[in-house]
Design a protein around this motif. Structure first.
Motif, PDB file in Angstrom:
ATOM      1  N   PRO A 176       5.428  13.014  16.876  1.00 26.13           N
ATOM      2  CA  PRO A 176       5.792  12.400  16.424  1.00 26.13           C
ATOM      3  C   PRO A 176       5.628  11.201  15.344  1.00 26.13           C
ATOM      4  N   ILE A 177       4.606  11.172  15.171  1.00 26.62           N
ATOM      5  CA  ILE A 177       4.051  10.250  13.937  1.00 26.62           C
ATOM      6  C   ILE A 177       3.960   9.793  12.673  1.00 26.62           C
ATOM      7  N   ALA A 178       4.079  11.528  12.329  1.00 26.80           N
ATOM      8  CA  ALA A 178       5.269  11.969  10.943  1.00 26.80           C
ATOM      9  C   ALA A 178       6.360  11.162  10.594  1.00 26.80           C
ATOM     10  N   THR A 179       7.221  11.157  11.993  1.00 30.93           N
ATOM     11  CA  THR A 179       8.736  10.624  11.829  1.00 30.93           C
ATOM     12  C   THR A 179       8.912   9.181  12.075  1.00 30.93           C
ATOM     13  N   GLU A 180       7.717   7.944  12.505  1.00 33.31           N
ATOM     14  CA  GLU A 180       7.564   7.132  12.570  1.00 33.31           C
ATOM     15  C   GLU A 180       7.479   6.272  10.988  1.00 33.31           C
ATOM     16  N   PHE A 181       6.356   7.559  10.485  1.00 35.28           N
ATOM     17  CA  PHE A 181       6.178   6.513   9.066  1.00 35.28           C
ATOM     18  C   PHE A 181       6.824   7.054   8.211  1.00 35.28           C
ATOM     19  N   ARG A 182       7.277   8.190   8.261  1.00 34.77           N
ATOM     20  CA  ARG A 182       8.625   8.274   7.485  1.00 34.77           C
ATOM     21  C   ARG A 182      10.097   7.416   7.925  1.00 34.77           C
ATOM     22  N   ARG A 183      10.208   6.850   8.960  1.00 27.31           N
ATOM     23  CA  ARG A 183      10.700   5.586   9.021  1.00 27.31           C
ATOM     24  C   ARG A 183      10.300   4.530   8.159  1.00 27.31           C
ATOM     25  N   VAL A 184       8.890   4.406   7.948  1.00 30.93           N
ATOM     26  CA  VAL A 184       8.852   3.098   7.044  1.00 30.93           C
ATOM     27  C   VAL A 184       8.804   3.172   5.940  1.00 30.93           C
ATOM     28  N   VAL A 185       8.544   4.254   4.655  1.00 32.90           N
ATOM     29  CA  VAL A 185       8.665   4.497   4.079  1.00 32.90           C
ATOM     30  C   VAL A 185      10.212   4.845   3.721  1.00 32.90           C
ATOM     31  N   GLN A 186      11.134   5.079   4.431  1.00 37.49           N
ATOM     32  CA  GLN A 186      12.839   4.848   4.231  1.00 37.49           C
ATOM     33  C   GLN A 186      13.253   3.471   4.154  1.00 37.49           C
ATOM     34  N   ALA A 187      12.635   2.470   5.022  1.00 38.08           N
ATOM     35  CA  ALA A 187      13.127   1.179   4.913  1.00 38.08           C
ATOM     36  C   ALA A 187      12.253   0.843   4.340  1.00 38.08           C
ATOM     37  N   ILE A 188      10.795   1.040   2.833  1.00 36.72           N
ATOM     38  CA  ILE A 188      10.885  -0.066   2.013  1.00 36.72           C
ATOM     39  C   ILE A 188      11.065   1.345   1.127  1.00 36.72           C
ATOM     40  N   GLY A 189      11.618   1.998   1.249  1.00 37.84           N
ATOM     41  CA  GLY A 189      12.495   2.577  -0.146  1.00 37.84           C
ATOM     42  C   GLY A 189      14.286   1.777  -0.079  1.00 37.84           C
ATOM     43  N   LEU A 190      14.596   1.031   0.641  1.00 39.29           N
ATOM     44  CA  LEU A 190      15.591   1.127   0.792  1.00 39.29           C
ATOM     45  C   LEU A 190      15.521  -0.909   0.219  1.00 39.29           C
ATOM     46  N   HIS A 192      12.754  -2.856   2.104  1.00 43.93           N
ATOM     47  CA  HIS A 192      12.493  -3.619   2.735  1.00 43.93           C
ATOM     48  C   HIS A 192      11.352  -4.380   2.923  1.00 43.93           C
ATOM     49  N   SER A 193      10.610  -5.289   3.142  1.00 36.46           N
ATOM     50  CA  SER A 193       9.119  -5.988   2.470  1.00 36.46           C
ATOM     51  C   SER A 193       7.971  -4.413   3.337  1.00 36.46           C
ATOM     52  N   VAL A 194       6.799  -3.932   3.375  1.00 35.04           N
ATOM     53  CA  VAL A 194       6.061  -3.449   3.795  1.00 35.04           C
ATOM     54  C   VAL A 194       5.241  -4.160   5.142  1.00 35.04           C
ATOM     55  N   GLU A 195       5.530  -5.741   4.886  1.00 37.12           N
ATOM     56  CA  GLU A 195       5.704  -6.475   6.783  1.00 37.12           C
ATOM     57  C   GLU A 195       6.090  -5.714   7.109  1.00 37.12           C
ATOM     58  N   ALA A 196       7.647  -6.334   6.598  1.00 47.72           N
ATOM     59  CA  ALA A 196       8.902  -6.225   7.704  1.00 47.72           C
ATOM     60  C   ALA A 196       9.133  -4.558   8.394  1.00 47.72           C
ATOM     61  N   ALA A 197       8.593  -3.309   7.418  1.00 47.52           N
ATOM     62  CA  ALA A 197       8.418  -2.172   7.665  1.00 47.52           C
ATOM     63  C   ALA A 197       7.977  -1.917   8.879  1.00 47.52           C
ATOM     64  N   LEU A 198       6.564  -2.445   8.318  1.00 47.03           N
ATOM     65  CA  LEU A 198       5.478  -2.091   9.786  1.00 47.03           C
ATOM     66  C   LEU A 198       5.088  -2.606  10.671  1.00 47.03           C
ATOM     67  N   GLU A 199       6.013  -3.603  10.961  1.00 46.96           N
ATOM     68  CA  GLU A 199       6.124  -4.808  12.051  1.00 46.96           C
ATOM     69  C   GLU A 199       7.610  -4.145  12.948  1.00 46.96           C
ATOM     70  N   ASP A 200       8.725  -3.781  12.389  1.00 51.10           N
ATOM     71  CA  ASP A 200       9.499  -2.965  12.858  1.00 51.10           C
ATOM     72  C   ASP A 200       8.728  -1.758  13.285  1.00 51.10           C
ATOM     73  N   LEU A 201       7.711  -1.111  13.071  1.00 49.76           N
ATOM     74  CA  LEU A 201       6.929  -0.050  13.812  1.00 49.76           C
ATOM     75  C   LEU A 201       6.397  -0.256  15.207  1.00 49.76           C
ATOM     76  N   ALA A 202       6.253  -1.559  14.944  1.00 49.16           N
ATOM     77  CA  ALA A 202       5.188  -1.924  16.265  1.00 49.16           C
ATOM     78  C   ALA A 202       6.307  -1.866  16.938  1.00 49.16           C
ATOM     79  N   ALA A 203       7.641  -2.749  17.185  1.00 50.53           N
ATOM     80  CA  ALA A 203       8.319  -3.322  17.732  1.00 50.53           C
ATOM     81  C   ALA A 203       9.298  -1.689  18.310  1.00 50.53           C
ATOM     82  N   ARG A 204       9.264  -1.157  18.281  1.00 48.89           N
ATOM     83  CA  ARG A 204      10.459   0.162  18.167  1.00 48.89           C
ATOM     84  C   ARG A 204       9.773   1.367  19.034  1.00 48.89           C
ATOM     85  N   ASN A 205       7.660   0.651  19.007  1.00 49.28           N
ATOM     86  CA  ASN A 205       7.040   1.527  19.762  1.00 49.28           C
ATOM     87  C   ASN A 205       6.652   1.030  21.327  1.00 49.28           C
TER      88      ASN A 205
END
Length: 316
Positions: A176-190, A192-205
């Motif tokens: 699942p690590i690839a799926t989680e980091f893919r969501r980070v990349v997709q969020a930034i592509g839309l 969102h800031s890098v900090e917000a995408a990474l914080e969401d990664l931590a909150a999500r898991n």
């Protein structure tokens, strides 16, 4: 097949079809919800204004209209377990399972006690499965985190940016690590800031190691420093924690197994007595004193089970 059995089978089929029909109807009645369900994976939870997608968090939004506040926590549990259901569908399917199991037990076993036990298992079963699947996914995510951090650190040392390293993990690592980091990349592509995408990664898991890595990276982006060395140190820390965790589990394996066996013995004995000699065990059900003793035993069993788990759980 007798008429009674045929009627029972027909009733069970109807009881199973009704929840599925309800799911189909509420799905057709909410086309906007279906669209936002697809977009949900690309919206960080840390963004709370709902302006980016226009409708807020889709699964939580659609579920809140039916189930209220607890839907948000159930939605988070379903996401951590990687189950593609929204809360209302999960609750509806659970209710349908309970109805089918209860009717089947009452029809074919004809015992109120057995029916109550089966219904309780039908209610608890999906939630136990949900927690077990979430725990299994979390464990797999933890085992892949150190390698992912080292992969990002290697990309940074080679002259790439942090996001290029994250993209490498999203493309080359396993779920699942690839799926989680893919969501980070997709969020930034839309946008969102890098900090917000990474914080969401931590909150999500909700994982200590991921939170540690995200916090360290966000601090480094604000104050500067050697990112590659930072990621390597975090990866070393994660691996050391995993080593200690393995040693703790090995040292406490006997105690955890003993606690599980001791906890299951009363339940197993009660079930065997109800099956082999219902009249003998029926004293616990048919008399007021028996019901009182059964309730006291069940309470003591729950307290003992919780205490054993507390003793065997070591924080580190």
């Amino acid at each position: 097949m007798s008429a009674a059995t045929a009627g029972a089978v027909f009733g069970l089929l109807i009881a199973g079809v009704v929840p599925l029909l309800f799911l189909w109807l509420i799905g057709r009645a909410d086309p906007a919800g279906r669209v936002t369900d697809r977009l949900r994976a690309y919206r960080p939870e840390s963004v709370t204004d709902g302006a980016h997608l226009g409708t807020g968090t889709p699964r939580a939004r659609s579920a809140h209209s039916v189930f209220g506040g607890p839907a948000a926590e159930l939605d988070r549990m379903l996401e951590r377990a990687d189950i593609d259901l929204d809360p209302r569908r999960f609750v509806t399917l659970t209710a349908g399972l309970v109805v089918i199991l209860g009717l089947a037990a009452q029809t074919f076993v004809v015992s109120t006690v057995i029916t109550v036990i089966v219904v309780c298992l039908g209610v608890a079963g999906p939630w136990i499965f949900l927690r077990m699947r979430a725990a299994a996914r979390r464990g797999k995510l933890e085992s892949q985190l150190a390698d992912a951090l080292l992969l990002i650190a290697g990309a940074v040392r080679a002259g790439h940016t942090l996001m290029q390293g994250v993209r490498v993990v999203a493309q080359e690592a396993n779920p699942p690590i690839a799926t989680e980091f893919r969501r980070v990349v997709q969020a930034i592509g839309l946008g969102h800031s890098v900090e917000a995408a990474l914080e969401d990664l931590a909150a999500r898991n909700d994982n200590y190691d991921i939170t540690l890595a995200v916090t360290a990276v966000n601090v480094q982006r604000k104050v500067g420093g050697n990112l590659a060395e930072l990621l390597e140190r975090i990866a070393e820390t994660v691996r050391e924690r995993q080593r200690v965790q393995g040693e703790v589990r090995a040292l406490t394996a006997q105690g955890r197994l003993s606690g599980l066996v001791i906890s299951l013995i009363p339940v197993a004995l009660l079930g065997i007595m109800l099956l082999l000699s219902p009249s003998y065990a029926g004293v616990l059900i048919d008399t007021a004193l028996g019901r009182l003793l059964l309730a006291a035993s069940a309470g003591s069993w729950i307290v003992g089970f919780v205490l054993i788990r507390k003793v065997m759980r070591i924080e580190y």
